[in-house]
Design a protein around this motif. Structure first.
Motif, PDB file in Angstrom:
ATOM      1  N   VAL A  61       0.881  -1.177   0.000  1.00 42.71           N
ATOM      2  CA  VAL A  61       0.000   0.000   0.000  1.00 42.71           C
ATOM      3  C   VAL A  61       0.918   1.226   0.000  1.00 42.71           C
ATOM      4  O   VAL A  61       1.896   1.259   0.744  1.00 42.71           O
ATOM      5  N   ASP A  62       0.612   2.223  -0.828  1.00 41.77           N
ATOM      6  CA  ASP A  62       1.400   3.457  -0.847  1.00 41.77           C
ATOM      7  C   ASP A  62       1.090   4.323   0.365  1.00 41.77           C
ATOM      8  O   ASP A  62      -0.020   4.270   0.922  1.00 41.77           O
ATOM      9  N   SER A  63       2.048   5.160   0.710  1.00 45.35           N
ATOM     10  CA  SER A  63       1.799   6.200   1.706  1.00 45.35           C
ATOM     11  C   SER A  63       0.653   7.093   1.236  1.00 45.35           C
ATOM     12  O   SER A  63       0.546   7.395   0.046  1.00 45.35           O
ATOM     13  N   GLY A  64      -0.210   7.491   2.161  1.00 45.50           N
ATOM     14  CA  GLY A  64      -1.328   8.379   1.835  1.00 45.50           C
ATOM     15  C   GLY A  64      -2.609   7.635   1.546  1.00 45.50           C
ATOM     16  O   GLY A  64      -3.696   8.208   1.614  1.00 45.50           O
ATOM     17  N   GLU A  65      -2.493   6.341   1.195  1.00 47.67           N
ATOM     18  CA  GLU A  65      -3.709   5.556   0.954  1.00 47.67           C
ATOM     19  C   GLU A  65      -4.359   5.175   2.272  1.00 47.67           C
ATOM     20  O   GLU A  65      -3.671   4.848   3.244  1.00 47.67           O
ATOM     21  N   THR A  66      -5.690   5.158   2.299  1.00 50.74           N
ATOM     22  CA  THR A  66      -6.418   4.688   3.476  1.00 50.74           C
ATOM     23  C   THR A  66      -6.387   3.165   3.522  1.00 50.74           C
ATOM     24  O   THR A  66      -6.548   2.505   2.498  1.00 50.74           O
ATOM     25  N   VAL A  67      -6.141   2.618   4.709  1.00 59.13           N
ATOM     26  CA  VAL A  67      -6.245   1.168   4.922  1.00 59.13           C
ATOM     27  C   VAL A  67      -7.476   0.928   5.785  1.00 59.13           C
ATOM     28  O   VAL A  67      -7.550   1.423   6.922  1.00 59.13           O
ATOM     29  N   ALA A  68      -8.421   0.202   5.262  1.00 52.88           N
ATOM     30  CA  ALA A  68      -9.628  -0.114   6.035  1.00 52.88           C
ATOM     31  C   ALA A  68      -9.251  -1.007   7.214  1.00 52.88           C
ATOM     32  O   ALA A  68      -8.368  -1.870   7.084  1.00 52.88           O
ATOM     33  N   TYR A  69      -9.905  -0.810   8.371  1.00 54.08           N
ATOM     34  CA  TYR A  69      -9.673  -1.709   9.508  1.00 54.08           C
ATOM     35  C   TYR A  69      -9.968  -3.121   9.022  1.00 54.08           C
ATOM     36  O   TYR A  69     -11.046  -3.390   8.498  1.00 54.08           O
ATOM     37  N   PRO A  70      -9.001  -4.063   9.156  1.00 54.24           N
ATOM     38  CA  PRO A  70      -9.171  -5.363   8.491  1.00 54.24           C
ATOM     39  C   PRO A  70     -10.165  -6.267   9.212  1.00 54.24           C
ATOM     40  O   PRO A  70     -10.432  -6.076  10.394  1.00 54.24           O
ATOM     41  N   PRO A  71     -10.671  -7.259   8.507  1.00 57.23           N
ATOM     42  CA  PRO A  71     -11.595  -8.216   9.126  1.00 57.23           C
ATOM     43  C   PRO A  71     -10.874  -9.172  10.075  1.00 57.23           C
ATOM     44  O   PRO A  71      -9.646  -9.267  10.044  1.00 57.23           O
ATOM     45  N   ASP A  72     -11.625  -9.846  10.910  1.00 49.60           N
ATOM     46  CA  ASP A  72     -11.147 -11.005  11.676  1.00 49.60           C
ATOM     47  C   ASP A  72     -10.161 -10.634  12.783  1.00 49.60           C
ATOM     48  O   ASP A  72      -9.372 -11.454  13.221  1.00 49.60           O
ATOM     49  N   THR A  73     -10.169  -9.371  13.233  1.00 51.02           N
ATOM     50  CA  THR A  73      -9.258  -8.974  14.311  1.00 51.02           C
ATOM     51  C   THR A  73      -9.920  -7.954  15.219  1.00 51.02           C
ATOM     52  O   THR A  73     -10.784  -7.190  14.781  1.00 51.02           O
ATOM     53  N   GLY A  74      -9.489  -7.947  16.476  1.00 52.13           N
ATOM     54  CA  GLY A  74      -9.852  -6.876  17.401  1.00 52.13           C
ATOM     55  C   GLY A  74      -8.607  -6.226  17.968  1.00 52.13           C
ATOM     56  O   GLY A  74      -8.671  -5.478  18.950  1.00 52.13           O
ATOM     57  N   ASN A  75      -7.438  -6.525  17.372  1.00 51.50           N
ATOM     58  CA  ASN A  75      -6.166  -5.989  17.879  1.00 51.50           C
ATOM     59  C   ASN A  75      -5.214  -5.778  16.701  1.00 51.50           C
ATOM     60  O   ASN A  75      -4.277  -6.534  16.490  1.00 51.50           O
ATOM     61  N   PHE A  76      -5.504  -4.694  15.955  1.00 53.00           N
ATOM     62  CA  PHE A  76      -4.807  -4.367  14.709  1.00 53.00           C
ATOM     63  C   PHE A  76      -3.645  -3.432  15.043  1.00 53.00           C
ATOM     64  O   PHE A  76      -3.883  -2.321  15.533  1.00 53.00           O
ATOM     65  N   HIS A  77      -2.401  -3.881  14.814  1.00 53.25           N
ATOM     66  CA  HIS A  77      -1.218  -3.134  15.279  1.00 53.25           C
ATOM     67  C   HIS A  77      -0.422  -2.488  14.157  1.00 53.25           C
ATOM     68  O   HIS A  77      -0.368  -3.008  13.042  1.00 53.25           O
ATOM     69  N   PHE A  78       0.258  -1.389  14.516  1.00 55.19           N
ATOM     70  CA  PHE A  78       1.281  -0.758  13.669  1.00 55.19           C
ATOM     71  C   PHE A  78       2.653  -1.314  14.046  1.00 55.19           C
ATOM     72  O   PHE A  78       2.863  -1.733  15.188  1.00 55.19           O
ATOM     73  N   GLU A  79       3.604  -1.283  13.103  1.00 54.96           N
ATOM     74  CA  GLU A  79       5.017  -1.583  13.360  1.00 54.96           C
ATOM     75  C   GLU A  79       5.865  -0.761  12.396  1.00 54.96           C
ATOM     76  O   GLU A  79       5.901  -1.048  11.197  1.00 54.96           O
ATOM     77  N   ALA A  80       6.556   0.251  12.911  1.00 56.80           N
ATOM     78  CA  ALA A  80       7.450   1.075  12.086  1.00 56.80           C
ATOM     79  C   ALA A  80       8.707   0.290  11.727  1.00 56.80           C
ATOM     80  O   ALA A  80       9.315  -0.325  12.606  1.00 56.80           O
ATOM     81  N   GLU A  81       9.087   0.314  10.437  1.00 54.51           N
ATOM     82  CA  GLU A  81      10.261  -0.473  10.029  1.00 54.51           C
ATOM     83  C   GLU A  81      11.045   0.202   8.894  1.00 54.51           C
ATOM     84  O   GLU A  81      10.464   0.819   7.996  1.00 54.51           O
ATOM     85  N   LEU A  82      12.350  -0.006   8.934  1.00 57.62           N
ATOM     86  CA  LEU A  82      13.217   0.311   7.797  1.00 57.62           C
ATOM     87  C   LEU A  82      13.053  -0.791   6.754  1.00 57.62           C
ATOM     88  O   LEU A  82      13.145  -1.981   7.095  1.00 57.62           O
ATOM     89  N   VAL A  83      12.826  -0.402   5.503  1.00 55.74           N
ATOM     90  CA  VAL A  83      12.658  -1.384   4.424  1.00 55.74           C
ATOM     91  C   VAL A  83      13.861  -1.319   3.488  1.00 55.74           C
ATOM     92  O   VAL A  83      14.225  -0.244   3.004  1.00 55.74           O
ATOM     93  N   VAL A  84      14.462  -2.486   3.244  1.00 55.61           N
ATOM     94  CA  VAL A  84      15.583  -2.606   2.310  1.00 55.61           C
ATOM     95  C   VAL A  84      15.031  -3.122   0.993  1.00 55.61           C
ATOM     96  O   VAL A  84      14.277  -4.105   0.972  1.00 55.61           O
ATOM     97  N   VAL A  85      15.393  -2.469  -0.111  1.00 59.43           N
ATOM     98  CA  VAL A  85      14.912  -2.878  -1.438  1.00 59.43           C
ATOM     99  C   VAL A  85      16.093  -3.466  -2.218  1.00 59.43           C
ATOM    100  O   VAL A  85      17.098  -2.790  -2.448  1.00 59.43           O
ATOM    101  N   ILE A  86      15.946  -4.717  -2.601  1.00 58.95           N
ATOM    102  CA  ILE A  86      17.025  -5.416  -3.315  1.00 58.95           C
ATOM    103  C   ILE A  86      16.985  -5.061  -4.809  1.00 58.95           C
ATOM    104  O   ILE A  86      15.914  -5.033  -5.425  1.00 58.95           O
ATOM    105  N   GLY A  87      18.175  -4.810  -5.368  1.00 57.38           N
ATOM    106  CA  GLY A  87      18.263  -4.446  -6.786  1.00 57.38           C
ATOM    107  C   GLY A  87      19.074  -5.409  -7.634  1.00 57.38           C
ATOM    108  O   GLY A  87      18.978  -5.378  -8.858  1.00 57.38           O
ATOM    109  N   LEU A  88      19.878  -6.253  -6.990  1.00 53.62           N
ATOM    110  CA  LEU A  88      20.700  -7.212  -7.729  1.00 53.62           C
ATOM    111  C   LEU A  88      20.510  -8.600  -7.134  1.00 53.62           C
ATOM    112  O   LEU A  88      20.460  -8.748  -5.914  1.00 53.62           O
ATOM    113  N   PRO A  89      20.428  -9.634  -8.005  1.00 49.81           N
ATOM    114  CA  PRO A  89      20.241 -10.990  -7.481  1.00 49.81           C
ATOM    115  C   PRO A  89      21.508 -11.509  -6.809  1.00 49.81           C
ATOM    116  O   PRO A  89      22.600 -10.981  -7.033  1.00 49.81           O
TER     117      PRO A  89
END
Ligand code: MN
Length: 231
Positions: A61-89
């Motif tokens: 999901v891109d930044s700025g897009e709304t994420v609907a509260y998902p089904p099947d949960t009553g404890n929906f959590h955030f987790e901030a993370e650094l993301v590494v993007v691989i460019g070479l195999p």
């Protein structure tokens, strides 16, 4: 070649200061990679080898897009993370060469149905329903290494409705980016478009409908996710 029905569109993420997008292949996530978060999850922070779980590529999901509260949960959590993007195999990549396989870095939010994850953990079952659900990977624009280098230190911070919930430094990662890439590549061939979410610091907590979740990593900008009504 013809298909019996149309193939799904190629999942992709934004690239900073570019109209081009980066095609996503797989999303790997590292579990418990900050000591204080391991403790808050009831585990000892140690140097046991890192473990990985995955999300489907089309969970992005891109930044700025709304994420609907998902089904099947009553404890929906955030987790901030650094993301590494691989460019070479690569396979069996030594730590000393690992960073040459990185295309760039982004800010991510590893959205989690914590109740389902913990229940699976207790029962010794897979985490997929807790971690790999629809729209569970918010990934901001990728910043190429040519612009931002390889961030090893710097603030990682998450706010919900302006209140700080997670506030740590990338220097606190238990397993560094070169170590993670090297270890993962001993298990499978990494490929361009593979993303690695490197784990979250302490302070994880619940999101509610109407919340605005904002994450900033020094040098990589801010991502924002409004939480919409239950899907
Ligand atoms: Mn995570």
């Amino acid at each position: 070649m013809s298909f019996v029905f149309d193939p799904q569109p190629q999942p992709s993420i934004a690239v900073a200061q570019s109209d081009k997008r980066l095609p996503v292949r797989r999303i790997f996530c590292v579990g418990r990679n900050y000591a204080a978060h391991a403790r808050e999850m009831g585990k000892d922070p140690d140097r046991d080898p890192p473990f990985f779980f995955t999300k489907p590529a089309d969970a992005v999901v891109d930044s700025g897009e709304t994420v609907a509260y998902p089904p099947d949960t009553g404890n929906f959590h955030f987790e901030a993370e650094l993301v590494v993007v691989i460019g070479l195999p690569g396979r069996d990549i030594p730590e000393s060469d690992a960073l040459s396989h990185v295309w760039g870095y982004a800010v991510g939010n590893d959205l989690t149905r914590r109740d389902l994850q913990l229940k699976a953990r207790e029962q010794g079952r897979p985490w997929d329903c807790g971690k790999a659900f629809d729209r569970s990977a918010v990934i901001g624009p990728v910043h190429p290494v040519s612009k931002v280098g390889h961030p090893k230190t710097g603030s990682i911070r998450l706010e919900v409705n302006g209140q700080v919930k997670q506030d740590a430094d990338l220097a606190e990662l238990i397993w560094s980016v070169p170590e993670i890439i090297s270890i993962l590549s001993q298990s499978m061939q990494i490929q361009p478009g593979d993303l690695i979410m490197t784990g979250t610091p302490a302070g994880v907590g619940a999101l509610a409908e109407g919340d605005i979740c904002r994450i900033e990593i020094a040098g990589l900008g801010t991502i924002e996710t409004p939480i919409g009504p239950r899907a």
